[in-house]
Each structure stands twice: as structure tokens, then as C-alpha cells.
Design a protein around this motif. Structure first.
Motif, PDB file in Angstrom:
ATOM      1  N   TYR A 122      -2.090  -1.579  55.348  1.00 57.69           N
ATOM      2  CA  TYR A 122      -2.131  -0.680  56.487  1.00 57.69           C
ATOM      3  C   TYR A 122      -2.945  -1.302  57.620  1.00 57.69           C
ATOM      4  CZ  TYR A 122       0.068   3.072  53.894  1.00 57.69           C
ATOM      5  OH  TYR A 122       0.985   3.849  53.205  1.00 57.69           O
ATOM      6  N   TYR A 123      -2.383  -1.217  58.822  1.00 57.92           N
ATOM      7  CA  TYR A 123      -3.010  -1.811  59.995  1.00 57.92           C
ATOM      8  C   TYR A 123      -3.251  -0.769  61.075  1.00 57.92           C
ATOM      9  CZ  TYR A 123      -1.317  -6.189  57.970  1.00 57.92           C
ATOM     10  OH  TYR A 123      -1.061  -7.242  57.123  1.00 57.92           O
ATOM     11  N   CYS A 124      -4.383  -0.871  61.683  1.00 55.62           N
ATOM     12  CA  CYS A 124      -4.712  -0.088  62.864  1.00 55.62           C
ATOM     13  C   CYS A 124      -4.272  -0.887  64.082  1.00 55.62           C
ATOM     14  CB  CYS A 124      -6.224   0.125  62.866  1.00 55.62           C
ATOM     15  SG  CYS A 124      -6.935   0.789  64.370  1.00 55.62           S
ATOM     16  N   ALA A 125      -3.741  -0.198  65.087  1.00 52.80           N
ATOM     17  CA  ALA A 125      -3.273  -0.892  66.287  1.00 52.80           C
ATOM     18  C   ALA A 125      -3.648  -0.101  67.534  1.00 52.80           C
ATOM     19  CB  ALA A 125      -1.769  -1.084  66.232  1.00 52.80           C
ATOM     20  N   ALA A 126      -3.953  -0.830  68.584  1.00 54.18           N
ATOM     21  CA  ALA A 126      -4.322  -0.221  69.861  1.00 54.18           C
ATOM     22  C   ALA A 126      -3.377  -0.682  70.956  1.00 54.18           C
ATOM     23  CB  ALA A 126      -5.751  -0.588  70.221  1.00 54.18           C
ATOM     24  N   ARG A 128       2.168   0.015  58.677  1.00 53.88           N
ATOM     25  CA  ARG A 128       2.043  -0.503  57.319  1.00 53.88           C
ATOM     26  C   ARG A 128       3.143  -1.527  57.064  1.00 53.88           C
ATOM     27  NH1 ARG A 128       3.648   4.885  53.746  1.00 53.88           N
ATOM     28  NH2 ARG A 128       5.892   4.904  54.236  1.00 53.88           N
ATOM     29  N   GLN A 129       2.841  -2.396  56.133  1.00 56.75           N
ATOM     30  CA  GLN A 129       3.836  -3.399  55.748  1.00 56.75           C
ATOM     31  C   GLN A 129       3.753  -3.616  54.241  1.00 56.75           C
ATOM     32  OE1 GLN A 129       3.629  -7.184  57.803  1.00 56.75           O
ATOM     33  NE2 GLN A 129       5.784  -7.589  57.328  1.00 56.75           N
ATOM     34  N   ALA A 130       4.860  -3.345  53.582  1.00 61.09           N
ATOM     35  CA  ALA A 130       4.962  -3.563  52.143  1.00 61.09           C
ATOM     36  C   ALA A 130       5.526  -4.956  51.893  1.00 61.09           C
ATOM     37  CB  ALA A 130       5.856  -2.501  51.520  1.00 61.09           C
ATOM     38  N   GLU A 141       9.681  -5.098  56.485  1.00 60.63           N
ATOM     39  CA  GLU A 141       9.176  -5.212  57.840  1.00 60.63           C
ATOM     40  C   GLU A 141       8.042  -4.206  58.071  1.00 60.63           C
ATOM     41  OE1 GLU A 141      13.225  -6.703  60.161  1.00 60.63           O
ATOM     42  OE2 GLU A 141      12.272  -4.817  60.694  1.00 60.63           O
ATOM     43  N   ARG A 142       7.184  -4.560  59.010  1.00 60.15           N
ATOM     44  CA  ARG A 142       6.126  -3.651  59.388  1.00 60.15           C
ATOM     45  C   ARG A 142       6.733  -2.402  60.022  1.00 60.15           C
ATOM     46  NH1 ARG A 142       1.832  -6.353  63.167  1.00 60.15           N
ATOM     47  NH2 ARG A 142       3.702  -6.496  64.467  1.00 60.15           N
TER      48      ARG A 142
END
Length: 125
Positions: free
Chosen positions: A93-97, A38-40, A44-45
């Protein structure tokens, strides 16, 4: 071509709940590390939760006990269940692989090189 598509964000009041989803194509999520970041604004993320291929999980201290990461292998979809939400959880919010070839962002012992477009979560007090 790897594609990650998040959904499920929105606006909720404090103590509310949301479920984020991340559908994957061109990538089998059960075979690698998957994570939520997540990054507000102005920050920073940061990593939020990791789901390892063996099924174990790890969480940032700030969300431990409130968030749960899981996956549905048949749907090739990653989830983040968020309970007892706080205003400080407000972020994109980010999904990451995991990308074992070209690298990227390190978190929880894995390196993430594939990212979704993000989904906004806003928590009001």
C-alpha cells in the motif's frame, strides 16, 4: 522536499483490521488531493481511496464500505482504516500526494506525483 512515510502494515487474518498512516513533510496534505494506492504481486497498481482537500472522499468499489480514508491536519497525517479485510486485499500500500506541477498518476480526478515507500499488508484466510 516532499516526503511521505507510510506505517501500520502487517499480517492479519481475514475479517481483521489495520490502520495505515502516512506522515507528510514539505507538503500540507489538507490543501491537495491525497490518496492510497495498492499493488499486488503481478498486478498493476490501483487506486483505493481519495481524500479531497474539501474533505470529500471516494473509494474503489472493491473496498467501499470496508475502508475509510481520513486525515489529521494538525499532525499532517493521512490514514486508511481497513476493516473486514480479505485475502484479496493483500498488497503493498502506497500513500500518494497530488502534484499539480509535474503530473504523474491519475486517479479520482487528481494527478499524483509524490509517493511514499509503501507498507505491506498481508491478509491470510
Amino acid at each position: 522536499q516532499v516526503q511521505l512515510v507510510e506505517s501500520g502494515g502487517g499480517s492479519v487474518q481475514a475479517d481483521g483490521s489495520l490502520r495505515l498512516s502516512c506522515g507528510a513533510s514539505g507538503y500540507t496534505i489538507s490543501t491537495r488531493c491525497m490518496a492510497w494506492f495498492r499493488q499486488a504481486p503481478g498486478k498493476e497498481r490501483e487506486g483505493v481511496a481519495v481524500l479531497y482537500s474539501a474533505g470529500s472522499t471516494s473509494y474503489a468499489d472493491s473496498v467501499k464500505g470496508r475502508f475509510t480514508i481520513s486525515r489529521d491536519n494538525a499532525k499532517n497525517t493521512l490514514y486508511l482504516y481497513m476493516n473486514s479485510l480479505k485475502p484479496e486485499d493483500t498488497a503493498m500500500y502506497y500513500c500518494a500526494a497530488e502534484d499539480t506541477l509535474y503530473g504523474g498518476t491519475w486517479y479520482g480526478g487528481c494527478v499524483y506525483g509524490y509517493w511514499g515507500q509503501g507498507t505491506q499488508v498481508t491478509v491470510s484466510s
